[in-house]
Design an enzyme around this catalytic site. Structure first.
Site, PDB file in Angstrom:
ATOM      1  N   LEU A  33     -23.779  19.542 -14.986  1.00 43.21           N
ATOM      2  CA  LEU A  33     -22.521  19.247 -15.667  1.00 43.21           C
ATOM      3  C   LEU A  33     -22.604  19.483 -17.175  1.00 43.21           C
ATOM      4  CD1 LEU A  33     -21.556  15.951 -13.787  1.00 43.21           C
ATOM      5  CD2 LEU A  33     -20.970  18.313 -13.205  1.00 43.21           C
ATOM      6  N   HIS A  37     -16.910  20.286 -17.472  1.00 41.13           N
ATOM      7  CA  HIS A  37     -16.744  19.399 -16.312  1.00 41.13           C
ATOM      8  C   HIS A  37     -16.267  18.013 -16.758  1.00 41.13           C
ATOM      9  CE1 HIS A  37     -20.100  22.135 -14.749  1.00 41.13           C
ATOM     10  NE2 HIS A  37     -19.145  22.325 -13.862  1.00 41.13           N
ATOM     11  N   LYS A 149     -11.052  27.784 -16.806  1.00 36.62           N
ATOM     12  CA  LYS A 149     -12.171  28.703 -16.993  1.00 36.62           C
ATOM     13  C   LYS A 149     -12.215  29.669 -15.807  1.00 36.62           C
ATOM     14  CE  LYS A 149     -16.567  30.096 -17.611  1.00 36.62           C
ATOM     15  NZ  LYS A 149     -17.318  29.822 -16.411  1.00 36.62           N
ATOM     16  N   SER A 186     -22.338  26.514 -16.462  1.00 34.09           N
ATOM     17  CA  SER A 186     -23.703  26.155 -16.047  1.00 34.09           C
ATOM     18  C   SER A 186     -24.605  27.375 -16.141  1.00 34.09           C
ATOM     19  CB  SER A 186     -23.697  25.617 -14.620  1.00 34.09           C
ATOM     20  OG  SER A 186     -22.740  24.587 -14.493  1.00 34.09           O
TER      21      SER A 186
HETATM   22  P1  AMP Z   1     -18.370  24.887 -11.360  1.00 33.36           P
HETATM   23  O1  AMP Z   1     -19.314  23.725 -11.393  1.00 33.36           O
HETATM   24  O2  AMP Z   1     -18.755  25.999 -12.262  1.00 33.36           O
HETATM   25  O3  AMP Z   1     -18.006  25.311  -9.967  1.00 33.36           O
HETATM   26  O4  AMP Z   1     -17.004  24.327 -11.978  1.00 33.36           O
HETATM   27  C1  AMP Z   1     -16.376  23.197 -11.464  1.00 33.36           C
HETATM   28  C2  AMP Z   1     -15.027  23.035 -12.119  1.00 33.36           C
HETATM   29  O5  AMP Z   1     -15.190  22.918 -13.534  1.00 33.36           O
HETATM   30  C3  AMP Z   1     -14.090  24.225 -11.892  1.00 33.36           C
HETATM   31  O6  AMP Z   1     -12.767  23.766 -11.694  1.00 33.36           O
HETATM   32  C4  AMP Z   1     -14.216  25.001 -13.184  1.00 33.36           C
HETATM   33  O7  AMP Z   1     -13.076  25.761 -13.490  1.00 33.36           O
HETATM   34  C5  AMP Z   1     -14.389  23.874 -14.179  1.00 33.36           C
HETATM   35  N1  AMP Z   1     -15.038  24.363 -15.389  1.00 33.36           N
HETATM   36  C6  AMP Z   1     -16.251  24.982 -15.486  1.00 33.36           C
HETATM   37  N2  AMP Z   1     -16.491  25.344 -16.763  1.00 33.36           N
HETATM   38  C7  AMP Z   1     -15.402  24.971 -17.489  1.00 33.36           C
HETATM   39  C8  AMP Z   1     -15.027  25.099 -18.862  1.00 33.36           C
HETATM   40  N3  AMP Z   1     -15.806  25.693 -19.749  1.00 33.36           N
HETATM   41  N4  AMP Z   1     -13.821  24.613 -19.229  1.00 33.36           N
HETATM   42  C9  AMP Z   1     -12.995  24.017 -18.325  1.00 33.36           C
HETATM   43  N5  AMP Z   1     -13.297  23.874 -17.017  1.00 33.36           N
HETATM   44  C10 AMP Z   1     -14.476  24.343 -16.609  1.00 33.36           C
END
Ligand code: AMP
Length: 279
Positions: A33, A37, A149, A186
């Site tokens: 995270l 997140h 994102k 990440s």
């Molecule tokens: P992930 O863990 O990469 O699958 O992301 C989980 C959630 O967090 C998804 O809805 C992503 O769009 C959101 N997310 C990841 N990075 C960002 C960011 N930099 N800004 C806003 N939301 C993010």
């Protein structure tokens, strides 16, 4: 904060919350995270009585040559961050509890998934839609939060919810960047210091393209060319750069309705995505 590792316990917890008329928000993540997140978690907390964060590196959304095995993981740190944010439950399932050996049911969104990341990552959005619907069902959530994102992903989930009459409200959160403009991800963890520096070309290109758009340019190719120049000039390998309609995700030449400028590029072995909304 409860940590739940199997689907039945998660369902029982959400049933209990629902019995008490509590509004449940789900924040689906793959863990490791960061502030992006955490912004989703904070938004969820403002709109719900109970927040469940799922942490699951979903194998079905990774292609055979992608980074499933090396995807960064640090559950102890994630747990700590969730506690600090006042999360009520973390759903941290094993792949075995999520997918039976003979799992054979999939959710396919057939239109928005075909371009952009869908073209470079065949099967990716099938895996995403399937796991998200499973997480909705397991968590019994009233609402779920996604980040812009992953703009294409957010639009596809919206379409799935509409098309399949899924009783979940969606909230979309703005993209969060580092102070120097790099979109938080990440996967940034993979970047060497040099690659990270070069990856800032993405933000510089997006800013210049945005300024050109705001100055009145409506020609998609000109905006794409700006980004291409920045990213290639910094040694990035472009996967795609596109200007697409925000509704259909179809490429547009002239921007006369709300559009999305989206890209994916490799710095070293790391594939980064980013976007801005043009509206
Ligand atoms: P992930 O863990 O990469 O699958 O992301 C989980 C959630 O967090 C998804 O809805 C992503 O769009 C959101 N997310 C990841 N990075 C960002 C960011 N930099 N800004 C806003 N939301 C993010």
């Amino acid at each position: 904060m409860q940590i739940v590792r199997d689907t039945n316990t998660a369902s029982r917890l959400s049933q209990l919350w629902r019995l008490h008329n509590l509004r449940i928000a789900l924040v689906p993540t793959m863990g490791f995270l960061h502030e992006g997140h955490l912004s989703l978690i904070r938004l969820a907390k403002r709109h719900a009585d109970r927040v469940m964060v799922s942490i699951f590196v979903n194998p079905t959304q990774f292609g055979p040559n992608e980074d499933l095995a090396s995807y960064p993981r640090d559950f102890a740190r994630d747990e700590q961050l969730c506690r600090q944010e006042g999360v009520d439950a973390v759903f941290y399932p094993t792949p075995a509890t999520m997918y039976a050996d003979d799992h054979s049911t999939w959710v396919n969104e057939d239109s928005l998934s075909s371009g952009l990341c869908g073209a470079s990552r065949p099967g990716h959005f099938r895996g995403v839609c399937t796991v998200v619907l499973k997480l909705f069902n397991i968590s019994g959530c009233h609402l779920a939060v996604f980040g812009r994102k992953d703009a294409q992903q957010a639009l596809i989930i919206q379409r799935m919810v509409r098309d399949l009459n899924i009783p979940v409200q969606l909230l979309l959160a703005p993209l969060v960047r580092e102070k120097d403009g790099l979109a938080l991800s990440s996967r940034n963890n993979y970047l060497s210091p040099d690659e990270r520096q070069n990856a800032l070309s993405i933000y510089r290109g997006l800013q210049e393209a945005d300024a050109k758009y705001k100055a009145g340019c409506r020609d998609a190719e000109q905006l794409i060319e700006i980004l291409r120049r920045h990213i290639s000039g910094a040694g990035g390998k472009i996967d795609y750069i596109s200007v697409v309609s925000q509704d259909s995700l179809q490429a547009v030449n002239r921007i006369d309705s709300p559009a999305l400028l989206a890209l994916a590029a490799y710095f070293g072995k790391t594939r980064l995505i980013d976007n801005i909304f043009l509206d």
